[in-house]
Write a protein that holds these residues in place. Structure first.
Motif, PDB file in Angstrom:
ATOM      1  N   LEU A 173       0.917  -1.139   0.162  1.00 53.32           N
ATOM      2  CA  LEU A 173      -0.045  -0.145  -0.101  1.00 53.32           C
ATOM      3  C   LEU A 173       1.005   1.228  -0.035  1.00 53.32           C
ATOM      4  N   ILE A 174       1.839   1.183   0.803  1.00 47.60           N
ATOM      5  CA  ILE A 174       2.809   2.390   0.654  1.00 47.60           C
ATOM      6  C   ILE A 174       3.606   2.782  -0.455  1.00 47.60           C
ATOM      7  N   THR A 175       4.214   1.528  -1.034  1.00 49.65           N
ATOM      8  CA  THR A 175       5.026   1.731  -2.127  1.00 49.65           C
ATOM      9  C   THR A 175       4.084   2.034  -3.346  1.00 49.65           C
ATOM     10  N   ALA A 176       2.846   1.761  -3.494  1.00 47.25           N
ATOM     11  CA  ALA A 176       1.963   1.802  -4.530  1.00 47.25           C
ATOM     12  C   ALA A 176       1.218   3.205  -4.376  1.00 47.25           C
ATOM     13  N   SER A 177       1.467   3.832  -3.209  1.00 47.58           N
ATOM     14  CA  SER A 177       0.766   5.213  -3.233  1.00 47.58           C
ATOM     15  C   SER A 177       1.652   6.281  -3.826  1.00 47.58           C
ATOM     16  N   ASP A 178       0.845   7.517  -3.762  1.00 46.53           N
ATOM     17  CA  ASP A 178       1.487   8.902  -4.372  1.00 46.53           C
ATOM     18  C   ASP A 178       2.230   9.640  -2.929  1.00 46.53           C
ATOM     19  N   LEU A 179       2.601   8.936  -1.821  1.00 49.68           N
ATOM     20  CA  LEU A 179       3.438   9.629  -1.045  1.00 49.68           C
ATOM     21  C   LEU A 179       4.677   9.958  -1.569  1.00 49.68           C
ATOM     22  N   SER A 180       5.479  11.022  -0.831  1.00 49.98           N
ATOM     23  CA  SER A 180       6.803  11.332  -1.294  1.00 49.98           C
ATOM     24  C   SER A 180       7.791  10.218  -1.314  1.00 49.98           C
ATOM     25  N   ASP A 181       8.674  10.281  -2.045  1.00 52.92           N
ATOM     26  CA  ASP A 181       9.745   9.294  -2.203  1.00 52.92           C
ATOM     27  C   ASP A 181      10.534   9.193  -1.122  1.00 52.92           C
ATOM     28  N   THR A 182      10.436  10.290  -0.183  1.00 52.30           N
ATOM     29  CA  THR A 182      11.418  10.289   1.102  1.00 52.30           C
ATOM     30  C   THR A 182      10.420   9.466   2.081  1.00 52.30           C
ATOM     31  N   ILE A 183       9.170   9.609   2.190  1.00 55.10           N
ATOM     32  CA  ILE A 183       8.397   8.891   3.106  1.00 55.10           C
ATOM     33  C   ILE A 183       8.464   7.662   2.896  1.00 55.10           C
ATOM     34  N   LYS A 184       8.349   6.942   1.608  1.00 50.15           N
ATOM     35  CA  LYS A 184       8.421   5.866   1.047  1.00 50.15           C
ATOM     36  C   LYS A 184      10.108   5.097   1.518  1.00 50.15           C
ATOM     37  N   GLN A 185      10.944   6.010   1.300  1.00 47.70           N
ATOM     38  CA  GLN A 185      12.127   5.148   1.274  1.00 47.70           C
ATOM     39  C   GLN A 185      12.384   5.284   3.086  1.00 47.70           C
ATOM     40  N   GLN A 186      12.075   6.144   3.995  1.00 41.10           N
ATOM     41  CA  GLN A 186      12.003   6.104   5.404  1.00 41.10           C
ATOM     42  C   GLN A 186      11.391   4.658   5.683  1.00 41.10           C
ATOM     43  N   TYR A 187      10.169   4.216   4.994  1.00 39.23           N
ATOM     44  CA  TYR A 187       9.508   2.972   5.458  1.00 39.23           C
ATOM     45  C   TYR A 187      10.184   1.894   4.941  1.00 39.23           C
ATOM     46  N   LEU A 188      10.817   1.808   3.891  1.00 35.77           N
ATOM     47  CA  LEU A 188      11.549   0.804   3.323  1.00 35.77           C
ATOM     48  C   LEU A 188      12.841   0.551   4.022  1.00 35.77           C
ATOM     49  N   THR A 189      13.565   1.703   4.388  1.00 36.86           N
ATOM     50  CA  THR A 189      14.893   1.564   5.068  1.00 36.86           C
ATOM     51  C   THR A 189      15.179   1.906   6.392  1.00 36.86           C
ATOM     52  N   GLY A 190      14.023   2.214   6.955  1.00 37.25           N
ATOM     53  CA  GLY A 190      14.076   2.697   8.436  1.00 37.25           C
ATOM     54  C   GLY A 190      14.125   1.821   9.570  1.00 37.25           C
ATOM     55  N   GLN A 191      14.310   2.202  10.666  1.00 34.13           N
ATOM     56  CA  GLN A 191      14.319   1.169  11.914  1.00 34.13           C
ATOM     57  C   GLN A 191      13.104   0.136  11.997  1.00 34.13           C
TER      58      GLN A 191
END
Length: 139
Positions: free
Chosen positions: A90-108
């Motif tokens: 849902l997050i990766t397919a959304s129109d959220l900013s790339d910064t937010i998507k990256q934070q989700y994918l690579t964050g803690q």
């Protein structure tokens, strides 16, 4: 990470207290709350003091689901969302900013849980927060 400022257990966080701390960013607080209540009329927020972190946190809930947490910082506030693995598509397919998507994918990570967190300092972040809340409500 910048420290939260509502650490006095005896001082309940009223709107007056919060707005005196976050100053001009009070308009973002109000915009966020208005947007959430418009999209999720049943959502309710509550302040709780948590002994583990020795701070007051605001928790927004829809039915029994926690949508997000807010901590008060000096001159602004931080909003945090927690997601399980089901949210990734849902997050990766959304129109959220790339910064937010990256934070989700690579964050803690906390076990299988990942978070998205940011300080609110810009009106566009309120729109992002509402979009993230919509995703959270679907998980």
């Amino acid at each position: 990470m910048e420290p939260l400022v509502l650490s006095d257990k005896s001082k309940f966080p009223t709107d007056d207290l919060i707005f005196s701390i976050i100053g001009k960013n009070s308009e973002y607080w109000n915009k966020l709350m208005e947007g959430i209540h418009e999209k999720f009329p049943g959502a309710t927020g509550q302040w709780n003091y948590y002994n583990d972190g020795k701070n007051w946190l605001f928790k927004m809930v829809l039915k029994k689901k926690t949508l997000f947490w807010i901590g008060i910082l000096s001159n602004t506030f931080r909003i945090t969302f927690y997601f399980g693995a089901k949210a990734e598509s849902l997050i990766t397919a959304s129109d959220l900013s790339d910064t937010i998507k990256q934070q989700y994918l690579t964050g803690q990570r906390f076990g299988k849980i990942r978070c998205i967190t940011f300080k609110v300092e810009d009106p566009s972040q309120i729109d992002e927060a509402i979009k993230i809340t919509e995703i959270k409500s679907k998980c």
